[in-house]
Design an enzyme around this catalytic site. Structure first.
Site: not given
Length: 557
Positions: A41, A113, A149, A176, A293, A387, A411, A416
């Site tokens: 497609e 389509k 599709c 897809s 990581s 931080n 990472t 998270e």
């Protein structure tokens, strides 16, 4: 009739390059004696090309490419996916998602389509006008029905009408995208259609990475009883050739990968194509000695080769000797370059500059970069100080990127990212978030499987066995702030991927107090996810294109 499925990896917007590849593979199919070659497609403009489809000059360029291709087609019929420009049009949509039938030096027919998906990662109703009619062509005495599709993903529609009109083979060029287990779902769905309509089905899928999406290929030819006659490999370009009618005995049939190997291959291909198609020759990974990581470093080395990967170790006073030793060992085991930068002097400089300005406890809740602490535990260190370490590391990685032209790989995993347990402008800094859609529990499984495949510990066992920690303060563990990852990932799967509400989750046996806290953290972290790097989608519901929620939002769960 001999059918060839050209499972290729085009590049969005590279109309000339895609056309050249299509021409080459038409030639290969002809050499294999194919009467019909089917391409994926929208393989000429690339898929999904998003708002490029709204540019008339883009559409005209892809139309001209198809016309030029047609002039060179002889001795074979080719089905080519392209965006067919519409005449006039009363809205912003100027094209059909279409299939060109090329033969004898001309465009013999164009199929449009019918069913345009507009859910999950799909926005086709924004870009395309739906077609309305089924279409068939005849080759070697066999009627071939044309679909694209989504046209066959639910019963009825053009495929049923074509089969009822006598089509013995239904061609289905597709784009897809992959998610975990998608290949099995497709085969089961197509088998139902084949049995229902009593027809052969030829599914030809894209392969390759496009921004956050990965297309897995996994093209196949099914018989009228739903049996798999031929199957292409996953995550690789391939020309799959098989005769129709056929028993499948002389057709190639690749075995699907196991679950973990499939996910790993998707991540590897997604990273490789993102780097290659965007011109990055080298990547950088901040290697901590932790599991996340470690997985990113493994993926980078497998995707690009270890010679194109640099791992950077940046210990702070809170980094343990064990994790630092493991980080160095991982870099040595995968054979990539290792750099070391001690960040303690930089931390001291920040502390001096901010002396008296960071009073623990005064930061507003919304600005916290970690889940909130228990007010009854005032001895916990200040989040701002924690931080700073992550932001120093992010700064250094981006400086190396600027100097050397690296693509910095972040990472953070899906667990998270869901609850905000990542530092904005710190460990979230980078150009591509390889494991952004990989839950923490799956991270461990992928690393263990990669070690197993290698037959040795590319990642030391201690990294897998050690309780996870950000190591931003003494004796810190993720479990100080978050539920056990097994429980957290169950809640996240229910809330993020299945859109379940609190009552449904509690009724299923999940603890209500923890469910409430996780919902709060997920909702509160939307503003951070909006600023995250793009990353590879491997689950049915990823953050970004899949899940679009307002930042300003007071609906609780």
């Amino acid at each position: 009739m001999r059918v060839a499925l050209a499972q290729i990896d085009p590049t969005v917007g590279d109309i000339d390059g895609n056309s050249a590849k299509v021409a080459e593979w038409i030639g290969r199919a002809r050499e294999e004696g194919a009467d019909l070659v089917i391409f994926p497609e929208l393989c000429i403009p690339g898929y999904p090309a998003e708002d490029l489809y709204l540019k008339r000059h883009f559409l005209e360029a892809n139309r001209r490419a198809v016309e030029q291709l047609a002039a060179g087609v002889d001795g074979i019929t080719a089905l080519i996916g392209f965006a067919a420009p519409a005449e006039g049009g009363g809205d912003s949509r100027h094209a059909y998602n279409a299939l060109a039938v090329l033969a004898d030096g001309a465009i013999e027919a164009v199929y449009r389509k019918n069913r345009l998906p507009n859910y999950a990662v799909f926005d086709e109703q924004r870009y395309f006008i739906p077609g309305e009619d089924p279409a068939t062509i005849e080759l070697e005495g066999i009627a071939v029905g044309l679909t694209v599709c989504e046209d066959v993903w639910v019963p009825g529609g053009p495929a049923q009408a074509e089969a009822e009109a006598g089509a013995q083979l239904i061609a289905n060029p597709s784009g897809s995208p992959y998610h975990r287990g998608k290949g099995r779902e497709r085969e089961e769905m197509f088998a139902e259609r084949a049995r229902e309509y009593g027809a052969y089905f030829a599914f030809c899928n894209l392969v390759g990475g496009q921004d956050e999406l990965v297309f897995d290929g996994h093209s196949f030819l099914l018989g009228p009883g739903g049996e798999v006659l031929a199957r292409a490999a996953q995550f690789e370009e391939e020309l799959l050739v098989c005769d129709v009618p056929s028993t499948g005995s002389d057709c190639p049939k690749a075995e699907p990968l196991g679950d973990l190997d499939e996910v790993y291959a998707a991540l590897t291909l997604g990273l490789r194509d993102y780097a290659e198609k965007n011109g990055f020759r080298h990547v950088g990974v901040a290697l901590s000695g932790g599991i996340d990581s470690a997985l990113v470093a493994l993926l980078a080395a497998d995707a690009l080769g270890p010679e194109r990967v640099t791992c950077v170790v940046m210990p702070s006073p809170h980094s343990s000797d064990e994790t630092q030793a493991d980080a160095r060992k991982i870099a040595e085991n995968i054979g990539c370059e290792l750099l070391e930068i001690e960040i303690a002097p930089m931390m001291e400089g920040y502390e001096r500059a901010l002396a008296g300005l960071l009073d623990p406890g005064e930061a507003p809740e919304l600005g916290e970069e970690r889940p909130p602490r228990d007010p009854a535990r005032p001895s916990e260190p200040d989040l701002a100080a924690e931080n700073l370490q992550a932001r120093i590391r992010g700064n250094l990685m981006m400086a190396l990127s600027n100097r050397h032209g690296w693509l910095v790989l972040t990472t953070g995993n899906k667990s998270e990212m869901s609850v905000g347990y990542a530092t904005l402008y710190g460990d979230m800094a980078g150009g591509f978030a390889v494991i952004k859609d990989v839950p923490k529990t799956l991270v461990y499984q992928l690393v263990e499987r990669r070690n197993e495949r290698a037959g040795r510990e590319l990642v030391p066992a201690a990294v897998i066995e050690r309780p996870p920690s950000a190591e931003l303060r003494p004796d810190q563990l993720d479990s100080d702030s978050l539920p056990d990852y097994d429980l957290l990932d169950r809640i996240l799967e229910a809330y993020v991927e299945r859109d379940e509400g609190r009552d449904e989750m509690v009724a299923a046996g999940l603890p209500g107090e923890i469910v409430d806290e996780v919902i709060r953290l997920v909702d509160r972290s939307e503003y951070k996810r909006r600023q995250a790097a793009p990353g590879i989608r491997i689950t049915p519901r990823a953050f970004g294109r899949d899940r679009r929620l307002p930042i300003t939002n007071r609906f609780g769960g």
